[in-house]
Enzyme design. Structure first.
Site, mmCIF file in Angstrom:
data_model
loop_
_atom_site.group_PDB
_atom_site.id
_atom_site.type_symbol
_atom_site.label_atom_id
_atom_site.label_comp_id
_atom_site.label_asym_id
_atom_site.label_seq_id
_atom_site.Cartn_x
_atom_site.Cartn_y
_atom_site.Cartn_z
ATOM 1 N N TRP A 1 0.814 -1.223 0.000
ATOM 2 C CA TRP A 1 0.000 0.000 0.000
ATOM 3 C C TRP A 1 0.843 1.266 0.000
ATOM 4 C CZ3 TRP A 1 -4.449 0.031 -2.024
ATOM 5 C CH2 TRP A 1 -5.295 -1.086 -1.922
ATOM 6 N N ASP B 1 -1.485 6.544 6.600
ATOM 7 C CA ASP B 1 -2.615 5.785 6.054
ATOM 8 C C ASP B 1 -3.029 4.768 7.122
ATOM 9 O OD1 ASP B 1 -4.349 4.054 4.780
ATOM 10 O OD2 ASP B 1 -2.978 3.536 3.140
ATOM 11 N N LYS C 1 -12.837 -1.346 6.218
ATOM 12 C CA LYS C 1 -12.177 -2.415 6.977
ATOM 13 C C LYS C 1 -12.642 -2.441 8.432
ATOM 14 C CE LYS C 1 -9.078 -2.407 3.356
ATOM 15 N NZ LYS C 1 -8.230 -1.544 2.579
HETATM 16 C C1 PLP Z 1 -7.671 -1.000 1.516
HETATM 17 C C2 PLP Z 1 -6.535 -0.072 1.674
HETATM 18 C C3 PLP Z 1 -6.359 1.054 0.859
HETATM 19 C C4 PLP Z 1 -7.195 1.355 -0.379
HETATM 20 O O1 PLP Z 1 -8.481 1.580 -0.174
HETATM 21 P P1 PLP Z 1 -9.438 1.856 -1.424
HETATM 22 O O2 PLP Z 1 -10.665 2.309 -0.737
HETATM 23 O O3 PLP Z 1 -9.592 0.573 -2.155
HETATM 24 O O4 PLP Z 1 -8.813 2.909 -2.235
HETATM 25 C C5 PLP Z 1 -5.309 1.902 1.121
HETATM 26 N N1 PLP Z 1 -4.472 1.664 2.138
HETATM 27 C C6 PLP Z 1 -4.591 0.589 2.931
HETATM 28 C C7 PLP Z 1 -3.623 0.379 4.043
HETATM 29 C C8 PLP Z 1 -5.634 -0.314 2.734
HETATM 30 O O5 PLP Z 1 -5.754 -1.385 3.526
#
Ligand code: PLP
Length: 364
Positions: A103, A172, A196
């Site tokens: 990521w 993030d 998530k």
């Molecule tokens: C799932 C995820 C993303 C991306 O999310 P999207 O909504 O699909 O753009 C970015 N960073 C992390 C750490 C993730 O787990």
């Protein structure tokens, strides 16, 4: 509840039953309006209450400092990969990136369209550890220092120490959002998608330190502009109303559980249950991640040795399905098994997985 499977999916992921039942209950008639929350104007009084309450809950549960704004945006975590350099570049020419997995790698690649990206160390592949911070090269001229707090694909969870200068950290937190206490000190922007740990897909929550607002590049699309979003209380355009509603309910669920400290304690217990089995299996289960950085959210492991024995893994996954447990397959880029133990996955469900791992190991 017997129709419900145990969902170890990495995202979109399990939503607490209590929340889904509440949604079901209110689907036809929200707050006695005679219509669903999905059918009302985002500019209505009722929606304003919902939006502001959701912000307030986030502020309270995460102890968000007063000098941070909370924005509700779209475009997912991935949208922020572009929005961050667009909003924070200012007079700077480059940004520093800590690449610890898929990521942050993706974030760095996207950002490089809008700013020069410097990686503070050469990522060690496969992604299993983070080099000592004293060995990194980063400096005070960077617009920001970027990291991913939990690498969902590789199972690496990590927080850097403060940079030596006042370069803001950008985090993030998509996959460990409200899974553990979060310290905003030294951060400039913190963001996460909600699919998530906080509900459904479609909503991205962005926390922005106020002094960083207003430096955006002229080409920044309005929907990605922090300044525009703040000026409009996140209602520049129609927000993902349904996702905001579900996140509101998940936040109340977390509050009812005792808040983030109680959730964290439970998450530690769940993760320990699985990692202990891995560590006591004489290598039958193998997790290659440096123990200091093991994720408590996404536990990635191989079966039958460090490279994994695909037929054994196949068998393990088949047996999981027979035991009502779904979505345990590792990300296609790494293979093996991935158990995502997000907040909504409870201890009993984790124990079911633990029992199956123990049983599988004795069958070998
Ligand atoms: C799932 C995820 C993303 C991306 O999310 P999207 O909504 O699909 O753009 C970015 N960073 C992390 C750490 C993730 O787990």
């Amino acid at each position: 509840m017997s129709v419900r499977k145990i969902n170890f999916g990495a995202g979109p992921a399990k939503i607490p039953e209590e929340v889904l039942l509440k949604v079901q209950d209110e689907t036809l008639n929200y707050e006695n309006l005679g219509v669903s929350v999905l059918e009302i104007s985002h500019r209505s009084k009722e929606f304003a209450v919902l939006l502001n309450e959701t912000k307030q809950l986030l502020r309270e549960l995460m102890k968000v400092p007063d000098n941070f704004e909370i924005l509700f945006m779209q475009g997912g975590g991935s949208g922020q990969f572009a929005a961050i350099p667009l909003n924070l570049k200012g007079e700077h020419s480059y940004a520093d990136y800590i690449v610890t997995g898929a990521w942050s790698q993706k974030a760095a690649a996207e950002a490089s369209k809008f700013i020069e990206v410097k990686k503070v160390f050469t990522p060690a592949k496969p992604y299993v550890t983070v080099p000592d911070q004293d060995s990194w090269s980063h400096d005070e001229n960077a617009a920001y220092l970027y990291y991913c707090a939990n690498e969902t694909v590789h199972g690496i969870e990590f927080t850097p120490r403060a940079p030596p200068t006042n370069v803001p950290l950008v985090a993030d937190i998509s996959s460990n959002f409200l899974a553990r206490p979060f310290d905003f000190t030294n951060h400039g922007v913190v963001f996460g998608g909600t699919q998530k740990n906080l509900g459904a897909a479609g909503l991205t929550v962005v926390f922005v330190r106020k002094d960083l607002i207003g430096k955006e590049q002229a080409v920044t699309p309005a929907v990605f502009s922090y300044k525009e979003m703040i000026a409009n209380n996140s209602l520049y355009n129609t927000p993902p109303c349904g996702s905001i509603y579900i996140t509101n309910l998940v936040l109340k669920w977390i509050k009812n559980k005792g808040g983030v400290d109680a959730i964290y304690e439970m998450n530690l217990k769940k993760a320990k249950l699985i990692y202990d089995i891995i560590d006591n299996s004489d290598g039958f289960f193998h997790c290659g991640v440096d123990k200091r950085f093991r994720s408590i959210m996404n536990i990635c492991f191989r079966i039958g040795g460090p490279q994994g024995d695909e037929s054994l893994e196949e068998k393990f996954l088949k047996g999981s399905l027979e035991r009502n447990m779904i979505s345990l397959k590792g990300h296609r880029s790494v293979g093996g098994i991935r158990a995502s133990l997000y907040n909504a996955v409870n201890l009993e469900e984790t124990q079911k997985l633990a029992e199956w791992m123990n049983e599988f190991e004795t069958q070998k």
